[in-house]
Scaffold this motif. Structure first.
Motif, PDB file in Angstrom:
ATOM      1  N   LEU A   1      28.893  88.728  35.443  1.00 46.44           N
ATOM      2  CA  LEU A   1      29.491  89.873  34.758  1.00 46.44           C
ATOM      3  C   LEU A   1      29.243  89.857  33.248  1.00 46.44           C
ATOM      4  O   LEU A   1      29.240  90.921  32.614  1.00 46.44           O
TER       5      LEU A   1
ATOM      6  N   GLU B   1      27.724  93.760  39.596  1.00 42.35           N
ATOM      7  CA  GLU B   1      29.161  93.661  39.907  1.00 42.35           C
ATOM      8  C   GLU B   1      29.545  92.272  40.412  1.00 42.35           C
ATOM      9  O   GLU B   1      30.728  92.025  40.673  1.00 42.35           O
ATOM     10  N   ASP B   2      28.562  91.387  40.547  1.00 44.50           N
ATOM     11  CA  ASP B   2      28.858  90.030  41.011  1.00 44.50           C
ATOM     12  C   ASP B   2      29.604  89.281  39.917  1.00 44.50           C
ATOM     13  O   ASP B   2      29.138  89.181  38.775  1.00 44.50           O
ATOM     14  N   GLU B   3      30.770  88.746  40.235  1.00 46.53           N
ATOM     15  CA  GLU B   3      31.609  88.102  39.221  1.00 46.53           C
ATOM     16  C   GLU B   3      30.920  86.911  38.555  1.00 46.53           C
ATOM     17  O   GLU B   3      31.270  86.530  37.451  1.00 46.53           O
TER      18      GLU B   3
END
Length: 409
Positions: free
Chosen positions: A299, A294-296
């Motif tokens: 992604l 979920e880390d941008e």
């Protein structure tokens, strides 16, 4: 590895090029690599060598093959790697007798292949025009450093120089900003291998064209190491041509995929590749790093490529807590792509190499046996199932001259 095996040639040869004769006047690596491919496929490859000297590659050692008593022979491992499935005939092209014998052999051959300096064989009457007048069906292939035309056509070509000129070294090695970062050559004679492989493919295409067209004529093939290596730059060349951006060096990483690199574990490094989002998600699960999904920054693959350095550190910090063997087992069970960084002895000892019969031992005229790395081509109806040891210089001279020309020696 198979036990020692001997080819009797009494049964029917089912290999796809059985019945095709190749007159081979190539030396060192690019040409012999190509003609070995044709020999594996079943062609009768007749290697012409200088009497008393032979292919210079024979002397490129150590190591050298040992005979039955454990003594060194004159056959280098380098020579042995590209000359199986051939017959050697010793003829001196500087003499009229040798030239005439080669012309007569060419008259009875489907293919003539050479890698002399551009134009050099013309003075012996062994150029394409002369041989095609004798045998219009012949396929004549020349391999050179830079091809038969262009401002560099007269220059010699060695693999290291071709790798440097064609950009291979510019994309191999660590980037300049890292310790030890500099251009590096690939640890194989890559441009020789590419030229030889393209030559073998072009020859087969020309044979097919000859035998399916109404005129039934042969043709001339011009192969260069320079052309072959530039063609093999493939996606790197396309990267530049499409974007105008010069590709850089990424060490063991991939320019367009992340994570894809060598990662340090507790006791050494392994390679891990996660080629899409699903694989990345499963990798994070195995490593107990699900927060990265979920880390941008991570992604998508594009984002992971941009942020490759931070991602690499996070993954490597996790891997350092356990051994290579542990992580390889865990990653394999999760159906992820991971691999040990093997030395050649480890690679050849892999159970997969045994299952695929990658190495065979065949009898050599010295009385010993020679280990060979087999062809990777697996054909179901026309199997490549014959492996003859690389010949000594002139080993088959009497046999070939009597068989094809009726000359007794």
């Amino acid at each position: 590895m198979r036990s020692s095996e001997k080819n009797t040639h009494k049964d029917i040869d089912k290999r796809p090029l059985a019945g095709i004769r190749v007159l081979d006047m190539t030396r060192v690596f690019s040409g012999p690599w190509g003609t070995q491919i044709l020999g594996d496929l079943g062609a009768d490859v007749i290697k012409i060598e200088q009497p008393g000297r032979g292919d210079d590659q024979r002397r490129l050692g150590p190591p050298f093959l040992l005979d039955r008593s454990g003594q060194k022979t004159s056959e280098s491992s380098y020579y042995l790697s590209v000359n199986r499935n051939k017959r050697s005939v010793a003829l001196d092209i500087k003499t009229l007798e040798g030239q005439e014998a080669i012309k007569k052999l060419a008259e009875k051959s489907d293919v003539f292949i050479e890698n002399f300096k551009v134009g050099n064989l013309a003075k012996y009457g062994l150029d394409y025009e002369n041989l095609a007048s004798i045998n219009p069906r012949i396929i004549y292939c020349s391999i050179s450093g830079f091809g038969q035309t262009g401002p560099r056509s007269q220059q010699m070509g060695y693999d290291t120089a071709i790798q440097a000129m064609c950009g291979v070294m510019s994309v191999t090695g660590k980037p300049d900003e890292e310790q030890g970062g500099e251009p590096l050559k690939v640890g194989l004679v890559l441009s020789d291998m590419m030229a030889g492989t393209y030559a073998a493919m072009a020859i087969q295409a020309a044979l097919y064209a000859r035998d399916t067209r109404e005129d039934a004529l042969g043709q001339y093939i011009d192969i260069s190491m320079f052309d072959a290596q530039l063609a093999a730059m493939s996606h790197q060349a396309s990267h530049y041509l499409v974007s105008g951006q010069i590709p850089g060096r990424f060490g063991n990483g991939a320019p367009s995929v992340s994570p894809s690199n060598a990662f340090r574990c507790m006791d050494g490094k392994i390679v891990i590749v996660a080629g899409n989002d699903d694989q990345f998600r499963r990798l994070c699960n195995v490593l107990d790093l699900l927060e990265l999904v979920e880390d941008e920054r991570y992604l998508s693959n594009s984002m992971r490529v941009v942020n490759r350095h931070s991602l690499h550190k996070i993954i490597e910090d996790k891997l350092r807590i356990n051994t290579k063997t542990y992580w390889l087992k865990i990653l394999e069970e999760a159906h992820l792509v991971a691999a040990p960084i093997n030395t050649l002895d480890e690679a050849l000892a892999d159970p997969q190499a045994h299952a695929r019969e990658i190495v065979r031992h065949v009898e050599h005229i010295s009385g010993g046996t020679v280990p060979l790395v087999t062809s990777p081509m697996r054909l179901s109806r026309t199997p490549l199932d014959r492996y003859a040891a690389p010949p000594t210089c002139g080993q088959h001279t009497a046999e070939v001259l009597e068989e094809l020309l009726g000359i007794s020696r």
